[in-house]
Enzyme design. Structure first.
Site, PDB file in Angstrom:
ATOM      1  CD  GLU A  58      -2.064   1.686  -5.241  1.00 22.41           C
ATOM      2  OE1 GLU A  58      -1.480   1.221  -4.273  1.00 22.41           O
ATOM      3  OE2 GLU A  58      -3.091   1.170  -5.721  1.00 22.41           O
ATOM      4  CG  HIS A 108      -6.940  -0.450  -6.160  1.00 23.85           C
ATOM      5  ND1 HIS A 108      -6.506  -1.358  -7.090  1.00 23.85           N
ATOM      6  CD2 HIS A 108      -5.958  -0.345  -5.232  1.00 23.85           C
ATOM      7  CE1 HIS A 108      -5.303  -1.806  -6.726  1.00 23.85           C
ATOM      8  NE2 HIS A 108      -4.945  -1.199  -5.599  1.00 23.85           N
TER       9      HIS A 108
HETATM   10  P1  13P Z   1       1.315  -4.344  -3.940  1.00 27.33           P
HETATM   11  O1  13P Z   1       1.939  -3.673  -2.735  1.00 27.33           O
HETATM   12  O2  13P Z   1       1.022  -5.784  -3.736  1.00 27.33           O
HETATM   13  O3  13P Z   1       2.135  -4.063  -5.184  1.00 27.33           O
HETATM   14  O4  13P Z   1      -0.108  -3.660  -4.174  1.00 27.33           O
HETATM   15  C1  13P Z   1      -0.198  -2.283  -4.227  1.00 27.33           C
HETATM   16  C2  13P Z   1      -1.614  -1.895  -4.199  1.00 27.33           C
HETATM   17  O5  13P Z   1      -2.347  -2.122  -5.150  1.00 27.33           O
HETATM   18  C3  13P Z   1      -2.126  -1.261  -2.968  1.00 27.33           C
HETATM   19  O6  13P Z   1      -3.369  -0.708  -3.162  1.00 27.33           O
END
Ligand code: 13P
Length: 228
Positions: free
Chosen positions: A150, A101
């Protein structure tokens, strides 16, 4: 177009560093009974390590169709690695582990090399590694079949990427790592925008941060996915 009823859709709650055991169990008691048992919908909850045991127990006792995941795991086997949670111990609670992440890369020095080691530990222990990539340039280790795109600008900002761009990144990743790699989108997903992402043929679900903390908001996201 692949029908939504035929492709897998993952709806994954990443609680990050939130919720006491009691709050976690309250969430499970609200979300669990609302879930329908559907072959192609996979709802996963990723609590903090300290909640995994109780969350797993509550899901088992309630017989809820809810999968437990972790937000990380150790790059090492069990042994003298103070503070680490190895896959060989985590596997009694989890089926999925988030790896790489952007918050771990930024705050905890998680490198591409560590991601490779963590993926190996997960696979060796029959845990599905869910590797987060921040863009097309982030490498995905061999053996990984579940990837979340992401983009950093979209995380926690209320400013999601466009479904078109997410889909084009998914297309790139599928070409590079194989059509059998399932690609999720994460970054400011909520019940209003989730449909726009999962209706793209090559997006297999969403990784949800902020909007997963409130059980009602998360249920709404799942409802959109199950009624499409
Ligand atoms: P948010 O949905 O708060 O933008 O976070 C996304 C995330 O990092 C999920 O792993």
């Amino acid at each position: 177009m692949v029908g939504l009823e035929t492709k897998n859709i993952w709806v994954i709650a990443n609680w990050k560093s939130n919720k006491t055991v009691q709050e976690a169990l309250e969430w499970i008691s609200v979300v669990g009974p609302k879930l329908e048992r559907r072959e192609n919908i996979r709802v996963v909850v990723c609590p903090t390590f300290n909640c995994l045991s109780e969350v797993k127990k509550a899901i088992t006792v309630g017989n809820f169709p809810l999968i437990v995941g972790s937000q990380d795991l150790s790059p090492f086997e069990k042994g003298a690695y103070t503070g680490e949670d190895p896959a060989s111990i985590l596997k009694q609670f989890i089926e999925v582990a988030i790896v790489g992440h952007s918050e771990r890369r930024k705050n905890f020095g998680e490198t591409d090399e560590l991601v490779v080691q963590k993926v190996k530990q997960a696979i060796d222990n029959q845990i599905i590694p869910l590797v987060c990539v921040q863009g097309k340039e982030t490498p995905v280790p061999e053996g990984v079949k579940l990837v979340a795109y992401e983009p950093v600008f979209a995380i926690g900002t209320g400013n999601p990427d466009t479904p078109e761009n997410a889909s084009s990144v998914a297309e790139f990743l599928n070409q590079k790592y194989g059509e059998d790699t399932e690609i999720l989108y994460g970054g400011s997903v909520n019940s209003n925008n989730v449909e726009s992402f999962i209706s793209k043929d090559n997006i297999n679900g969403v990784l949800v941060g902020g909007a997963s903390l409130d059980p009602e908001k998360f249920i709404k996201i799942i409802e959109v996915c199950t009624t499409l």
